[in-house]
Design a protein around this motif. Structure first.
Motif, PDB file in Angstrom:
ATOM      1  N   GLY A 113       0.820  -1.201   0.000  1.00 34.10           N
ATOM      2  CA  GLY A 113       0.000   0.000   0.000  1.00 34.10           C
ATOM      3  C   GLY A 113       0.852   1.248   0.000  1.00 34.10           C
ATOM      4  O   GLY A 113       1.519   1.584  -0.993  1.00 34.10           O
ATOM      5  N   GLY A 154       5.063  -4.185   1.137  1.00 34.41           N
ATOM      6  CA  GLY A 154       4.458  -3.850   2.415  1.00 34.41           C
ATOM      7  C   GLY A 154       4.461  -5.111   3.274  1.00 34.41           C
ATOM      8  O   GLY A 154       4.464  -6.224   2.746  1.00 34.41           O
ATOM      9  N   MET A 163       1.106 -12.374   1.864  1.00 36.78           N
ATOM     10  CA  MET A 163       0.298 -13.075   0.862  1.00 36.78           C
ATOM     11  C   MET A 163       1.126 -13.997  -0.035  1.00 36.78           C
ATOM     12  O   MET A 163       0.555 -14.876  -0.675  1.00 36.78           O
ATOM     13  N   TRP A 220      -1.667  -2.733   8.034  1.00 42.50           N
ATOM     14  CA  TRP A 220      -2.196  -2.526   6.685  1.00 42.50           C
ATOM     15  C   TRP A 220      -2.349  -1.010   6.558  1.00 42.50           C
ATOM     16  O   TRP A 220      -3.456  -0.460   6.703  1.00 42.50           O
TER      17      TRP A 220
HETATM   18  C1  LIG Z   1      -5.866  -8.771  -2.417  1.00 40.40           C
HETATM   19  C2  LIG Z   1      -6.142  -7.451  -1.738  1.00 40.40           C
HETATM   20  N1  LIG Z   1      -6.715  -7.438  -0.519  1.00 40.40           N
HETATM   21  C3  LIG Z   1      -6.933  -6.259   0.098  1.00 40.40           C
HETATM   22  C4  LIG Z   1      -6.624  -5.071  -0.503  1.00 40.40           C
HETATM   23  C5  LIG Z   1      -6.921  -3.740   0.202  1.00 40.40           C
HETATM   24  N2  LIG Z   1      -5.659  -3.069   0.553  1.00 40.40           N
HETATM   25  C6  LIG Z   1      -5.099  -2.132  -0.227  1.00 40.40           C
HETATM   26  S1  LIG Z   1      -3.701  -1.500   0.393  1.00 40.40           S
HETATM   27  C7  LIG Z   1      -3.823  -2.452   1.775  1.00 40.40           C
HETATM   28  C8  LIG Z   1      -2.812  -2.350   2.873  1.00 40.40           C
HETATM   29  C9  LIG Z   1      -1.479  -2.863   2.457  1.00 40.40           C
HETATM   30  O1  LIG Z   1      -0.664  -2.987   3.604  1.00 40.40           O
HETATM   31  P1  LIG Z   1       0.896  -3.205   3.450  1.00 40.40           P
HETATM   32  O2  LIG Z   1       1.159  -4.170   2.364  1.00 40.40           O
HETATM   33  O3  LIG Z   1       1.450  -3.531   4.787  1.00 40.40           O
HETATM   34  O4  LIG Z   1       1.406  -1.783   2.946  1.00 40.40           O
HETATM   35  P2  LIG Z   1       1.368  -0.397   3.756  1.00 40.40           P
HETATM   36  O5  LIG Z   1       0.152   0.351   3.269  1.00 40.40           O
HETATM   37  O6  LIG Z   1       1.285  -0.712   5.221  1.00 40.40           O
HETATM   38  O7  LIG Z   1       2.630   0.294   3.387  1.00 40.40           O
HETATM   39  C10 LIG Z   1      -4.949  -3.277   1.714  1.00 40.40           C
HETATM   40  C11 LIG Z   1      -5.332  -4.263   2.747  1.00 40.40           C
HETATM   41  C12 LIG Z   1      -6.044  -5.147  -1.795  1.00 40.40           C
HETATM   42  N3  LIG Z   1      -5.718  -4.060  -2.488  1.00 40.40           N
HETATM   43  N4  LIG Z   1      -5.781  -6.342  -2.371  1.00 40.40           N
END
Ligand SMILES: Cc1ncc(C[n+]2csc(CCOP(=O)(O)OP(=O)(O)O)c2C)c(N)n1
Ligand SMILES: [Mg+2]
Length: 571
Positions: free
Chosen positions: A411, A462, A468, A493
């Motif tokens: 993200g 992230g 995943m 997240w």
């Molecule tokens: C398969 C999937 N599930 C859920 C989401 C919703 N989503 C988008 S960004 C995010 C958070 C990502 O967290 P992380 O990888 O730790 O990155 P950060 O934002 O903390 O830097 C989520 C859950 C998505 N885009 N794709």
């Protein structure tokens, strides 16, 4: 291609077919499918084992030279890897999935390929035709599930039709607008043999755009005082990178890149104004958008209107008519081979009596670029403790070679990558694209390592996204595919935590365990890694990662409060 013979009674021998019928060698279904895939440039098959698709493996082993088999730990990784292969090589990648759960595990990456226009062929196993309807193992009719997320989705019912079916799938997937093609093949027919000729190498037809529409775009540009050019993924996919750079340099138009268009205009180029994107898109009088949809990433195609500027005219240029925006009032548009269109627009512009001079507009935007660079510099050098995610990019950028492949899966951490990394060459940037599917990272990294054997491959993860696909480090280790992984570990997240806080004043379901040792996971799987908590130690740790020669993960503990300053959420 004609069907010559069909042996529906033969069983798989593991030795391949040798009989010659009507001048053609008899081959089983897997040999036929692999032979066609090879003719379309496939060198690697990404898969996870299942008896329904054994003929594909035997076909890969028997091929001369053999097709490389990369067997992964989750089907999503196989399809993400094949999709990334398509993006990097601009030829369809191949994933092979066993029937039922193998295919359904591949659904998200197939949807991602559809959204990103990535050339991809997925071949699925299927319960045997002879038992259909009687309840055999994993008897699922896949094509209806995949039809809304692929260009082609069908069953090949007979072994004699496999070569033609696979040829059609590769041709469809690799033609504009590119995307995924899915075939499933009943197990009994897959093991059967047939004598059919294999198709020859595919040819690429150029799709010429309407010359009047192209000339009209040249005329619009001649009248523009503050034009901006936006170059997206399809400029790279359609092999128009030389035309795009030539156009920008010869007509002197400021340009912004996105998706796999990043690097088309090299980072630091005097006409690249991505870092002044807000003023460029907000105060232009003409936006010419090439090879990318007018979606949420581009304000849905609404440009101008900032600081009392009037709304800008919009021109959309796409690789095929179906890609042209229907929701925007376009002043001009053209669809077809992007090199021809870009060259044609340049010729039309050069023929205009009035030669526009946009140098003052470029200078204005470059002033914006310079201030953005100064602001970025402060963040990139941040001494904050816990580590600001930007500091990681501050250490990475000077260590990146021009041909590096940088992959983002996450993200906020990946949004920072988008802000700071300006590639020097096109085709080396893989982001989640408009489907925004977390979990693509390990598949993309293995594809990049194979497609670009001598380039740096850096996967920015992230911590949420890492969870995943991290088990597929096992695949990197087994197949000797060293890549550098960097986790921005904010124990959350993050991209969801911030918005939920903003909307509700609190958040739930957004925290992960504090400071998880993702580097230990990689070590347990046979790679290397370390945890970094001190900003001054990130650089040396990156040097060790690049020198490791094994899959190596830097687990960088970052500040959860250093959220990405976002002004759009894609909705
Ligand atoms: C398969 C999937 N599930 C859920 C989401 C919703 N989503 C988008 S960004 C995010 C958070 C990502 O967290 P992380 O990888 O730790 O990155 P950060 O934002 O903390 O830097 C989520 C859950 C998505 N885009 N794709
Ligand atoms: Mg996170």
């Amino acid at each position: 291609m004609t069907e010559v013979a069909h042996d529906s009674d033969s069983t798989h021998t593991g030795t391949g077919g040798t009989a010659d019928t009507a001048g053609e060698t008899e081959r089983h279904g897997g040999e036929l499918a692999v032979g066609v895939a090879r003719a379309h440039g496939v060198e690697t098959m990404f898969t996870l084992s299942g008896a329904h698709v054994f003929p594909m493996y035997d076909g890969a082993v028997l091929a001369d030279p053999p097709v490389r088999l990369i067997d992964v730990r989750h089907e999503a990784t196989a399809v993400f890897a094949a999709e990334a292969t398509g993006k990097l090589t601009r030829k369809p990648g191949l994933a092979v999935l066993t029937a039922g759960p193998g295919v359904t595990n591949g659904v998200s990456p197939i949807a991602q390929a559809q959204f990103s226009g990535s050339p991809l062929v997925v071949i699925g196993g299927r319960a045997p035709a002879a038992r259909w309807g009687t309840g055999s193992l994993q008897e699922l009719d896949h094509p209806p599930i995949l039809s809304s997320i692929s260009k082609l989705s069908r069953t090949v019912h007979q072994v004699a039709d496999i070569a033609a079916g696979v040829d059609e799938a590769f041709t469809v997937a690799g033609s504009s607008h590119r995307g995924p093609a899915f075939l499933d093949i009943p197990m009994d027919e897959f093991f059967n043999k047939a004598s059919v000729p294999l198709p020859g190498a595919p040819s690429r037809a150029r799709r010429e755009a309407d010359p009047d529409a192209v000339a009209e775009i040249g005329a619009l540009l001649a009248q523009a005082r503050r034009p901006v050019l936006i170059l997206g993924t399809d400029v790279w996919s359609d092999r128009a990178e030389e035309a795009a750079l030539r156009f920008v340099e010869q007509v002197g138009i400021p340009a912004i890149t996105n998706g796999m268009g990043r690097g088309l205009i090299p980072g630091g180029h005097p006409l690249l104004v991505t870092k002044a994107r807000g003023s460029a898109l907000g105060t232009c009088d003409l936006a010419v958008v090439v090879g990318t949809p007018l979606d949420f990433r581009l304000g849905y195609g609404s440009f101008g209107g900032r600081s009392d500027a009037p709304a800008a005219k919009v021109v959309h240029i796409a690789d095929s008519p179906g890609q042209l925006a229907g929701h925007v009032d376009l002043s001009g548009s053209a669809a077809g081979d992007l090199t021809s269109i870009i060259d044609g627009v340049q010729t039309a512009l050069e023929r205009q009596p009035h030669k526009p001079d946009w140098s003052a507009w470029v200078d204005e935007l470059q002033t914006g670029v310079a201030s953005a660079l100064a602001r970025d510099g402060d963040l990139l050098r941040s001494e904050s403790d816990p580590i600001h995610p930007a500091r990681i990019y501050g250490e990475l950028l000077p260590r990146l070679e021009d041909d590096a492949v940088v992959i983002g899966d996450g993200g906020d951490f990946v949004s920072f990558a988008g802000k700071f990394v300006e590639p020097k060459r096109p085709g080396g940037w893989l982001d989640p694209g408009p489907y925004g599917c977390l979990g693509a990272g390990l598949g993309a990294a293995m594809a990049a390592r194979i497609a670009r054997p001598s380039s740096q491959v850096v996967l920015m993860l992230g911590d949420g996204a890492a969870g995943m696909s991290l088990m597929d480090v096992d695949t990197l280790v087994r197949h000797n595919l060293p890549v550098v992984m960097v986790v921005g570990n904010n124990s959350a997240w993050g991209l969801e935590k911030g918005p939920m806080q903003m909307l509700y004043g609190y958040d739930v379901a957004a925290d992960l365990a504090p400071q998880t040792r993702y580097d230990d996971v990689v070590r347990a799987l046979g790679g290397g890694g370390e945890t970094v908590t001190d900003p001054s130690k990130v650089g040396a740790a990156l040097d060790r990662a690049f020198a490791a020669g094994t899959p190596y993960l830097l687990n960088v503990i970052t500040d959860v409060d250093a959220a990405y300053p976002r002004n759009t959420h894609g909705i």
